[in-house]
Design a protein around this motif. Structure first.
Motif, PDB file in Angstrom:
ATOM      1  N   MET A 174       5.923  -8.497  -7.362  1.00  0.00           N
ATOM      2  CA  MET A 174       4.859  -8.157  -6.413  1.00  0.00           C
ATOM      3  C   MET A 174       4.356  -6.746  -6.705  1.00  0.00           C
ATOM      4  N   ALA A 175       3.016  -6.583  -6.746  1.00  0.00           N
ATOM      5  CA  ALA A 175       2.420  -5.282  -7.018  1.00  0.00           C
ATOM      6  C   ALA A 175       2.679  -4.330  -5.844  1.00  0.00           C
ATOM      7  N   ARG A 176       2.876  -3.061  -6.185  1.00  0.00           N
ATOM      8  CA  ARG A 176       3.108  -2.062  -5.158  1.00  0.00           C
ATOM      9  C   ARG A 176       1.837  -1.831  -4.360  1.00  0.00           C
ATOM     10  N   VAL A 177       1.979  -1.685  -3.033  1.00  0.00           N
ATOM     11  CA  VAL A 177       0.837  -1.423  -2.168  1.00  0.00           C
ATOM     12  C   VAL A 177       0.442   0.048  -2.297  1.00  0.00           C
ATOM     13  N   ALA A 178      -0.836   0.295  -2.562  1.00  0.00           N
ATOM     14  CA  ALA A 178      -1.319   1.671  -2.686  1.00  0.00           C
ATOM     15  C   ALA A 178      -1.404   2.318  -1.306  1.00  0.00           C
ATOM     16  N   THR A 179      -1.100   3.613  -1.263  1.00  0.00           N
ATOM     17  CA  THR A 179      -1.141   4.373  -0.022  1.00  0.00           C
ATOM     18  C   THR A 179      -2.332   5.315  -0.014  1.00  0.00           C
ATOM     19  N   LEU A 180      -3.125   5.244   1.038  1.00  0.00           N
ATOM     20  CA  LEU A 180      -4.259   6.145   1.214  1.00  0.00           C
ATOM     21  C   LEU A 180      -3.953   7.126   2.333  1.00  0.00           C
ATOM     22  N   LEU A 181      -4.396   8.356   2.172  1.00  0.00           N
ATOM     23  CA  LEU A 181      -4.329   9.350   3.243  1.00  0.00           C
ATOM     24  C   LEU A 181      -5.762   9.662   3.662  1.00  0.00           C
ATOM     25  N   ILE A 182      -6.099   9.352   4.910  1.00  0.00           N
ATOM     26  CA  ILE A 182      -7.419   9.627   5.462  1.00  0.00           C
ATOM     27  C   ILE A 182      -7.329  10.917   6.274  1.00  0.00           C
ATOM     28  N   VAL A 183      -8.069  11.945   5.866  1.00  0.00           N
ATOM     29  CA  VAL A 183      -8.054  13.227   6.563  1.00  0.00           C
ATOM     30  C   VAL A 183      -9.394  13.366   7.274  1.00  0.00           C
ATOM     31  N   GLU A 184      -9.374  13.133   8.571  1.00  0.00           N
ATOM     32  CA  GLU A 184     -10.608  13.056   9.366  1.00  0.00           C
ATOM     33  C   GLU A 184     -10.284  13.440  10.796  1.00  0.00           C
ATOM     34  N   ASP A 185     -11.032  14.433  11.353  1.00  0.00           N
ATOM     35  CA  ASP A 185     -10.714  14.910  12.692  1.00  0.00           C
ATOM     36  C   ASP A 185     -11.452  14.137  13.790  1.00  0.00           C
ATOM     37  N   GLU A 186     -12.397  13.270  13.428  1.00  0.00           N
ATOM     38  CA  GLU A 186     -13.065  12.449  14.420  1.00  0.00           C
ATOM     39  C   GLU A 186     -12.249  11.171  14.643  1.00  0.00           C
TER      40      GLU A 186
ATOM     41  N   TYR B 259      -4.097  -2.003   2.093  1.00  0.00           N
ATOM     42  CA  TYR B 259      -3.554  -0.685   1.785  1.00  0.00           C
ATOM     43  C   TYR B 259      -2.614  -0.204   2.891  1.00  0.00           C
ATOM     44  N   GLU B 260      -1.674   0.637   2.512  1.00  0.00           N
ATOM     45  CA  GLU B 260      -0.939   1.408   3.520  1.00  0.00           C
ATOM     46  C   GLU B 260      -1.777   2.646   3.812  1.00  0.00           C
ATOM     47  N   VAL B 261      -2.010   2.947   5.083  1.00  0.00           N
ATOM     48  CA  VAL B 261      -2.932   4.022   5.440  1.00  0.00           C
ATOM     49  C   VAL B 261      -2.225   5.050   6.318  1.00  0.00           C
ATOM     50  N   LEU B 262      -2.308   6.316   5.893  1.00  0.00           N
ATOM     51  CA  LEU B 262      -1.843   7.446   6.686  1.00  0.00           C
ATOM     52  C   LEU B 262      -3.074   8.197   7.163  1.00  0.00           C
ATOM     53  N   THR B 263      -2.997   8.835   8.321  1.00  0.00           N
ATOM     54  CA  THR B 263      -4.127   9.615   8.821  1.00  0.00           C
ATOM     55  C   THR B 263      -3.661  11.003   9.233  1.00  0.00           C
ATOM     56  N   ALA B 264      -4.549  11.977   9.053  1.00  0.00           N
ATOM     57  CA  ALA B 264      -4.296  13.354   9.485  1.00  0.00           C
ATOM     58  C   ALA B 264      -5.581  13.890  10.085  1.00  0.00           C
ATOM     59  N   ALA B 265      -5.460  14.666  11.170  1.00  0.00           N
ATOM     60  CA  ALA B 265      -6.631  15.193  11.871  1.00  0.00           C
ATOM     61  C   ALA B 265      -6.885  16.670  11.576  1.00  0.00           C
ATOM     62  N   SER B 266      -6.055  17.277  10.727  1.00  0.00           N
ATOM     63  CA  SER B 266      -6.234  18.687  10.393  1.00  0.00           C
ATOM     64  C   SER B 266      -5.796  18.918   8.955  1.00  0.00           C
TER      65      SER B 266
ATOM     66  N   ALA C 145       0.979  18.645   4.762  1.00  0.00           N
ATOM     67  CA  ALA C 145       2.375  18.259   5.016  1.00  0.00           C
ATOM     68  C   ALA C 145       2.601  16.790   4.674  1.00  0.00           C
ATOM     69  N   LEU C 146       1.678  15.920   5.096  1.00  0.00           N
ATOM     70  CA  LEU C 146       1.807  14.489   4.800  1.00  0.00           C
ATOM     71  C   LEU C 146       1.722  14.218   3.300  1.00  0.00           C
ATOM     72  N   ALA C 147       0.801  14.898   2.622  1.00  0.00           N
ATOM     73  CA  ALA C 147       0.636  14.675   1.191  1.00  0.00           C
ATOM     74  C   ALA C 147       1.898  15.046   0.427  1.00  0.00           C
ATOM     75  N   ARG C 148       2.520  16.163   0.800  1.00  0.00           N
ATOM     76  CA  ARG C 148       3.728  16.599   0.095  1.00  0.00           C
ATOM     77  C   ARG C 148       4.924  15.708   0.411  1.00  0.00           C
ATOM     78  N   GLU C 149       4.932  15.155   1.626  1.00  0.00           N
ATOM     79  CA  GLU C 149       6.060  14.295   2.015  1.00  0.00           C
ATOM     80  C   GLU C 149       5.916  12.873   1.475  1.00  0.00           C
ATOM     81  N   ARG C 150       4.705  12.309   1.554  1.00  0.00           N
ATOM     82  CA  ARG C 150       4.509  10.893   1.241  1.00  0.00           C
ATOM     83  C   ARG C 150       3.872  10.617  -0.112  1.00  0.00           C
ATOM     84  N   LEU C 151       3.258  11.612  -0.734  1.00  0.00           N
ATOM     85  CA  LEU C 151       2.617  11.464  -2.040  1.00  0.00           C
ATOM     86  C   LEU C 151       1.710  10.233  -2.090  1.00  0.00           C
ATOM     87  N   PRO C 152       0.613  10.232  -1.340  1.00  0.00           N
ATOM     88  CA  PRO C 152      -0.297   9.087  -1.351  1.00  0.00           C
ATOM     89  C   PRO C 152      -0.939   8.895  -2.723  1.00  0.00           C
TER      90      PRO C 152
END
Length: 285
Positions: free
Chosen positions: A1-13, A29-36, A42-49
Motif C-alpha cells: 500500500m502506498a504511503r499517504v502524503a501529509t499536507l500542512l495547511i497554514v491558514e489563520d482564517e 491526504y493526511e492533513v495538519l493545520t496551523a493558524a500561526s 513547530a508542526l513542520a519540525r515535529e511531523r515533517l509533512p
C-alpha cells in the motif's frame, strides 16, 4: 500500500482552513493545520509533512519569514511549499518565488487547481534528482550506483567528509550563508580532486556531506589534503567581524570524516557502506 502524503495547511482564517482540510482529506491526504507561523514551524519540525500550503498573511510572523526559517532548519529545508495569499501584486509573487517556493496561488482560488498543483509538486518531489541542486555534484542515486559498481573489487576506498555544526551556523547566519558554506566545501574537495587529475568520484549526499571514492592507495593522501585545505578555509565561512572579534557564542564548524575500505567487505549493498561511514564519523581537531 502506498504511503499517504501529509499536507500542512497554514491558514489563520478558520473557514478557509476547514475547507482545505475537509477537501484534501476527502482526496486521501493526511492533513495538519496551523493558524500561526510559530505553530506551523513547530508542526513542520515535529511531523515533517510532504508539502506545506502556506498563507503569507499570518497573525504573528508572515509566511515569508516562516519559509526562511523552514529553509534554515536541517529537518525542514527540503519540504516543498506553495504560497497562498490574497495579495496579487507582482512583487509579492516574485518575492516568494525568489526565496525558492515551489508555487504561488492567489485567493480566491479553485480547489481543483490547487489540488492539481499539489499533485504535481508531490510527484516531482518523489523523484530524487541524479545531481544535487545546491552543488551540482552527483547526488545520492548516482553515489549508490557508483558504489554498487565497486562491490566486486577490493582495492577501492570511500571517504565521507562534511562539517559538524552547520545547523547552528545556519540558525545564526541564515540559510543562504549555510548553503554558501556547503557549496564552498564541495568546491574545496573538487579543487583537490582536479589538482590530482580528477581520479576520484565526488558526490554530495546532501546536508553538506560529501563522499569521495577511488583507489585506496591514491585516495588516502588526497583525502588528507582535502581535510587540511577545508580546515584552513573554515574562517572564511564566517563574517569578517565575527572572525576578528570571535564572540563567545560563535557557532563552531568542525571538519568531520570517516573512511571505509573495500577489503573490509564483502558488502552486499551500497547502503551498508554509507551506514558504516555514518558510524565512523569523527571530528578532526
Amino acid at each position: 500500500m502506498a504511503r499517504v502524503a501529509t499536507l500542512l495547511i497554514v491558514e489563520d482564517e478558520p473557514e478557509t482552513a476547514g475547507l482545505l482540510r475537509s477537501y484534501f482529506q476527502a482526496q486521501g491526504y493526511e492533513v495538519l493545520t496551523a493558524a500561526s507561523g510559530e505553530e506551523a514551524l513547530a508542526l513542520a519540525r515535529e511531523r515533517l509533512p510532504d508539502l506545506i500550503v502556506l498563507d503569507i498573511r499570518l497573525p504573528d510572523i508572515d509566511g515569508f519569514e516562516v519559509f526562511r526559517q523552514l529553509r534554515a532548519h536541517r529537518r525542514t529545508r527540503e519540504i516543498p511549499v506553495i504560497f497562498l495569499t490574497e495579495k496579487r501584486e507582482r512583487e509579492d509573487r516574485l518575492a516568494g518565488l525568489e526565496l525558492g517556493a515551489h508555487d504561488y496561488i492567489p485567493k480566491p482560488f479553485s480547489l481543483q487547481e490547487l489540488r492539481a498543483r499539489v499533485q504535481n509538486i508531490l510527484r516531482r518531489s518523489q523523484v530524487e534528482p541524479a545531481f544535487d541542486g545546491l552543488t551540482g555534484l552527483p547526488g545520492r542515486p548516482l553515489i549508490l550506483e557508483h558504489l554498487q559498481e565497486q562491490l566486486g573489487h577490493a582495492e577501492w576506498s570511500v571517504v565521507l567528509i562534511g562539517l559538524d555544526g552547520l545547523e547552528a551556523f545556519g540558525e545564526r547566519y541564515g540559510f543562504i550563508a549555510r548553503d554558501d558554506a556547503i557549496r564552498a566545501v564541495g568546491l574545496v574537495l573538487a579543487g583537490v580532486n582536479h589538482e590530482s587529475g580528477d581520479p576520484f568520484f565526488l558526490g554530495h549526499l546532501g546536508e553538506g556531506w560529501f563522499v569521495v571514492v577511488g583507489e585506496r592507495h591514491l585516495l588516502g593522501p588526497a583525502a588528507e589534503r582535502m581535510v587540511a585545505r577545508l580546515k584552513k578555509a573554515l574562517p572564511y565561512f564566517y563574517p569578517l567581524q565575527d572572525v576578528e572579534e570571535h564572540p563567545e557564542d560563535l557557532p563552531p564548524l568542525q571538519v568531520v570524516t570517516a573512511q571505509v575500505h573495500g577489503a573490509e567487505g564483502p558488502f552486499h549493498h551500497p547502503e551498508g557502506i554509507l551506514g558504516r561511514l555514518q558510524e565512523r564519523k569523527r571530528a578532526i581537531p
